[in-house]
Design a protein around this motif. Structure first.
Motif, PDB file in Angstrom:
ATOM      1  N   MET A   1      12.936   0.021   1.836  1.00  0.00           N
ATOM      2  CA  MET A   1      12.135  -0.443   2.963  1.00  0.00           C
ATOM      3  C   MET A   1      13.045  -1.089   3.996  1.00  0.00           C
ATOM      4  N   GLY A   2      12.477  -1.434   5.113  1.00  0.00           N
ATOM      5  CA  GLY A   2      13.241  -2.058   6.175  1.00  0.00           C
ATOM      6  C   GLY A   2      13.547  -3.505   5.850  1.00  0.00           C
ATOM      7  N   THR A   3      14.225  -4.166   6.790  1.00  0.00           N
ATOM      8  CA  THR A   3      14.634  -5.542   6.565  1.00  0.00           C
ATOM      9  C   THR A   3      13.538  -6.533   6.900  1.00  0.00           C
ATOM     10  N   ASP A   4      12.472  -6.099   7.586  1.00  0.00           N
ATOM     11  CA  ASP A   4      11.360  -6.986   7.900  1.00  0.00           C
ATOM     12  C   ASP A   4      10.674  -7.411   6.605  1.00  0.00           C
ATOM     13  N   SER A   5      10.695  -8.728   6.336  1.00  0.00           N
ATOM     14  CA  SER A   5      10.159  -9.215   5.073  1.00  0.00           C
ATOM     15  C   SER A   5       8.683  -8.912   4.921  1.00  0.00           C
ATOM     16  N   HIS A   6       7.968  -8.744   6.070  1.00  0.00           N
ATOM     17  CA  HIS A   6       6.538  -8.512   5.987  1.00  0.00           C
ATOM     18  C   HIS A   6       6.208  -7.083   5.559  1.00  0.00           C
ATOM     19  N   THR A   7       7.195  -6.206   5.547  1.00  0.00           N
ATOM     20  CA  THR A   7       6.927  -4.812   5.186  1.00  0.00           C
ATOM     21  C   THR A   7       7.428  -4.467   3.791  1.00  0.00           C
ATOM     22  N   GLN A   8       8.020  -5.421   3.094  1.00  0.00           N
ATOM     23  CA  GLN A   8       8.569  -5.120   1.779  1.00  0.00           C
ATOM     24  C   GLN A   8       7.444  -4.891   0.764  1.00  0.00           C
ATOM     25  N   ILE A   9       7.567  -3.803   0.034  1.00  0.00           N
ATOM     26  CA  ILE A   9       6.614  -3.476  -1.021  1.00  0.00           C
ATOM     27  C   ILE A   9       7.400  -3.276  -2.312  1.00  0.00           C
ATOM     28  N   ARG A  10       6.956  -3.918  -3.383  1.00  0.00           N
ATOM     29  CA  ARG A  10       7.617  -3.783  -4.672  1.00  0.00           C
ATOM     30  C   ARG A  10       6.579  -3.449  -5.739  1.00  0.00           C
ATOM     31  N   GLN A  11       6.857  -2.396  -6.473  1.00  0.00           N
ATOM     32  CA  GLN A  11       5.990  -2.027  -7.589  1.00  0.00           C
ATOM     33  C   GLN A  11       6.586  -2.595  -8.875  1.00  0.00           C
ATOM     34  N   ILE A  12       5.729  -3.210  -9.689  1.00  0.00           N
ATOM     35  CA  ILE A  12       6.194  -3.833 -10.916  1.00  0.00           C
ATOM     36  C   ILE A  12       5.280  -3.441 -12.068  1.00  0.00           C
ATOM     37  N   ALA A  13       5.858  -2.909 -13.132  1.00  0.00           N
ATOM     38  CA  ALA A  13       5.088  -2.602 -14.341  1.00  0.00           C
ATOM     39  C   ALA A  13       4.925  -3.880 -15.155  1.00  0.00           C
ATOM     40  N   VAL A  47       3.382  -7.187  -3.638  1.00  0.00           N
ATOM     41  CA  VAL A  47       3.635  -6.808  -5.030  1.00  0.00           C
ATOM     42  C   VAL A  47       2.498  -5.905  -5.495  1.00  0.00           C
ATOM     43  N   LYS A  48       2.855  -4.705  -5.955  1.00  0.00           N
ATOM     44  CA  LYS A  48       1.868  -3.752  -6.452  1.00  0.00           C
ATOM     45  C   LYS A  48       2.071  -3.551  -7.952  1.00  0.00           C
ATOM     46  N   PRO A  49       1.228  -4.169  -8.775  1.00  0.00           N
ATOM     47  CA  PRO A  49       1.398  -4.065 -10.229  1.00  0.00           C
ATOM     48  C   PRO A  49       0.850  -2.741 -10.772  1.00  0.00           C
ATOM     49  N   ILE A  50       1.462  -2.285 -11.864  1.00  0.00           N
ATOM     50  CA  ILE A  50       0.919  -1.200 -12.676  1.00  0.00           C
ATOM     51  C   ILE A  50       0.908  -1.723 -14.113  1.00  0.00           C
ATOM     52  N   VAL A  51      -0.274  -1.886 -14.670  1.00  0.00           N
ATOM     53  CA  VAL A  51      -0.427  -2.515 -15.975  1.00  0.00           C
ATOM     54  C   VAL A  51      -0.456  -1.466 -17.079  1.00  0.00           C
ATOM     55  N   LEU A  52       0.334  -1.682 -18.113  1.00  0.00           N
ATOM     56  CA  LEU A  52       0.294  -0.829 -19.300  1.00  0.00           C
ATOM     57  C   LEU A  52      -0.794  -1.365 -20.223  1.00  0.00           C
ATOM     58  N   SER A  53      -1.854  -0.593 -20.408  1.00  0.00           N
ATOM     59  CA  SER A  53      -3.047  -1.052 -21.105  1.00  0.00           C
ATOM     60  C   SER A  53      -3.527   0.010 -22.080  1.00  0.00           C
ATOM     61  N   VAL A  54      -4.173  -0.417 -23.162  1.00  0.00           N
ATOM     62  CA  VAL A  54      -4.764   0.534 -24.088  1.00  0.00           C
ATOM     63  C   VAL A  54      -6.059   1.109 -23.525  1.00  0.00           C
ATOM     64  N   ASP A  55      -6.590   0.467 -22.484  1.00  0.00           N
ATOM     65  CA  ASP A  55      -7.811   0.926 -21.820  1.00  0.00           C
ATOM     66  C   ASP A  55      -7.592   0.844 -20.313  1.00  0.00           C
ATOM     67  N   ARG A  82       8.637   4.947 -11.634  1.00  0.00           N
ATOM     68  CA  ARG A  82       8.095   4.651 -10.302  1.00  0.00           C
ATOM     69  C   ARG A  82       8.330   3.218  -9.873  1.00  0.00           C
ATOM     70  N   CYS A  83       8.541   2.329 -10.855  1.00  0.00           N
ATOM     71  CA  CYS A  83       8.524   0.898 -10.567  1.00  0.00           C
ATOM     72  C   CYS A  83       9.905   0.351 -10.206  1.00  0.00           C
ATOM     73  N   ASP A  84       9.881  -0.826  -9.586  1.00  0.00           N
ATOM     74  CA  ASP A  84      11.106  -1.537  -9.239  1.00  0.00           C
ATOM     75  C   ASP A  84      11.532  -2.495 -10.341  1.00  0.00           C
ATOM     76  N   LEU A 115      17.238   1.305 -19.705  1.00  0.00           N
ATOM     77  CA  LEU A 115      17.957   2.585 -19.677  1.00  0.00           C
ATOM     78  C   LEU A 115      17.716   3.338 -18.378  1.00  0.00           C
ATOM     79  N   LEU A 116      16.555   3.110 -17.784  1.00  0.00           N
ATOM     80  CA  LEU A 116      16.227   3.743 -16.498  1.00  0.00           C
ATOM     81  C   LEU A 116      16.801   2.970 -15.315  1.00  0.00           C
ATOM     82  N   GLY A 117      17.526   1.902 -15.613  1.00  0.00           N
ATOM     83  CA  GLY A 117      18.138   1.113 -14.556  1.00  0.00           C
ATOM     84  C   GLY A 117      17.191   0.144 -13.874  1.00  0.00           C
TER      85      GLY A 117
END
Length: 381
Positions: A1-13, A47-55, A82-84, A115-117
């Motif tokens: 993303m760009g350097t503008d802090s308001h545009t930063q998007i991070r995906q987190i599992a 911050v865009k979460p992706i939750v690992l869930s049994v449901d 996909r995640c950061d 392992l995926l870095g």
């Protein structure tokens, strides 16, 4: 993303014991999601979460976030790619009391991300017990390679130290649920509420195979009810098992409670804040579930803990408290004495423990602050 802090998007599992209808673990997840959202706004990160869930369908519907199935390797791999980064936690994930596959599963998810870095973060973990020594290297390996490691008590930090994780890499923080707010609803005012018997929240779980601990708990509740009228409100934190346990104890109470006393079962609902609201409406609480005690502390509800695991003792110790009993021993009359005292001196109890509770609530946000800061300043996309 760009350097503008308001545009930063991070995906987190986010990996944990999610989707199993355990109110405590669901509260952990919600607390993490809310803390990440708040810290993201404060630091200019979406911050865009992706939750690992049994449901995953239920998790997505309940919290309004993306979710993937935690037991489908292809889905887990796709999510991590996909995640950061990956958050592992909170709760008691790295322990082998519930079986030999628990630690390999959670450390395996962390190792795959590494392992995926992808940077990994341990979020307010409760470590132990670890009875199988061959699991020590699994824990040490992923913790040493994590970018941030936090645990929810000093005992967990000490166990990691014995396993070989350097002490300067471990931060001790409260359980994230200490920061969970009540739902945005107005509590109805009940006319004549002062005339009603005080509400005693009761959170029990099955532990001993012979049920002797539940028999002792029932006797203690009977003793209390014969001292003064009380309204025993059973709170099932893990369904359906806690519901069944509560019903069994309520059956033992039938016809034995003192005059003016009653017992009832709360409907747990599908959202952890619904149970938090239930706890907030109690005058005092007997808790065997850790998160029942944490809910009570967060809402300044006087509590008595019944210990089945060191984590109960460890949490109570942070408030300057000790358990009223254990699964091996509970004196009914001593419990009744202590419960009556809590009800008579509720305000004094709250004043005495206010500082410790406020500190835990404030510190519960620290992992989210650290993780969002790392995502904002270290990762470039």
């Amino acid at each position: 993303m760009g350097t503008d802090s308001h545009t930063q998007i991070r995906q987190i599992a986010i990996s944990g014991y999610y989707g199993f209808r355990n109110s405590g673990d669901e509260a952990v997840l919600l607390s993490i999601l809310l803390a990440l959202e708040a810290e993201g706004k404060a630091q200019g990160v979406t911050v865009k979460p992706i939750v690992l869930s049994v449901d995953p369908e239920r998790t997505s519907r309940t919290y309004g976030v993306e979710a993937a199935h935690r037991m489908r390797p292809a889905d887990v791999l796709k999510t991590l790619r996909r995640c950061d980064g990956l958050i592992s936690g909170g709760g008691s994930l790295l322990q082998d009391a519930t079986g030999a596959m628990t630690i390999p599963y959670y450390t395996g998810i962390m190792k795959l991300a590494q392992l995926l870095g992808k940077p990994t973060f341990a979020y307010a973990q409760g470590i132990g017990p670890v009875n199988r020594r061959w699991m020590d290297p699994l824990i040490r390996h992923v913790m040493e390679r994590s970018k941030y490691v936090s645990v929810r008590d000093a005992e967990s930090a000490a166990l990691l130290g014995r396993i070989g994780v350097p002490a300067d890499r471990i931060e001790v923080v409260p359980d994230p649920v200490m920061g969970l707010p009540l739902p945005a609803v107005e509590a109805a005012t009940i006319e004549g509420a002062s005339e009603m018997p005080p509400v005693i929240g009761v959170s029990l779980r099955r532990w001993r195979s012979d049920g002797a601990d539940l028999v002792r708990a029932a006797e203690a509740l009977v003793a209390l009810s014969r001292r003064r009228p009380v309204r025993l409100r059973f709170l099932p934190f893990h369904t359906p098992s806690d519901t069944e346990t509560s019903e069994q104890v309520m059956e033992r109470l039938r016809g034995r409670l003192g005059d003016g006393s009653s017992a009832e079962l709360a409907a747990p609902g599908d959202h952890p804040q619904q149970m938090l609201l239930e706890v907030s409406r109690c005058d005092a609480l007997l808790g065997m579930r850790l998160h029942a005690l944490i809910y009570a502390a967060g809402q300044r509800i006087p509590m008595l803990g019944l210990s089945y695991d060191p984590k109960i003792d460890q949490f109570l110790n942070r408030l300057g408290l000790t358990p009223i009993g254990t699964t091996e021993q509970l004196d009914a009359e001593a419990f009744a004495d202590a419960a009556c005292l809590l009800l008579e001196q509720r305000t004094q109890w709250q004043d005495k423990h206010k500082r410790a509770i406020d500190l835990l609530i404030d510190q519960s946000q620290k992992p989210a602050q650290q993780i969002v800061h790392f995502l904002r300043h270290t990762i470039s996309r």
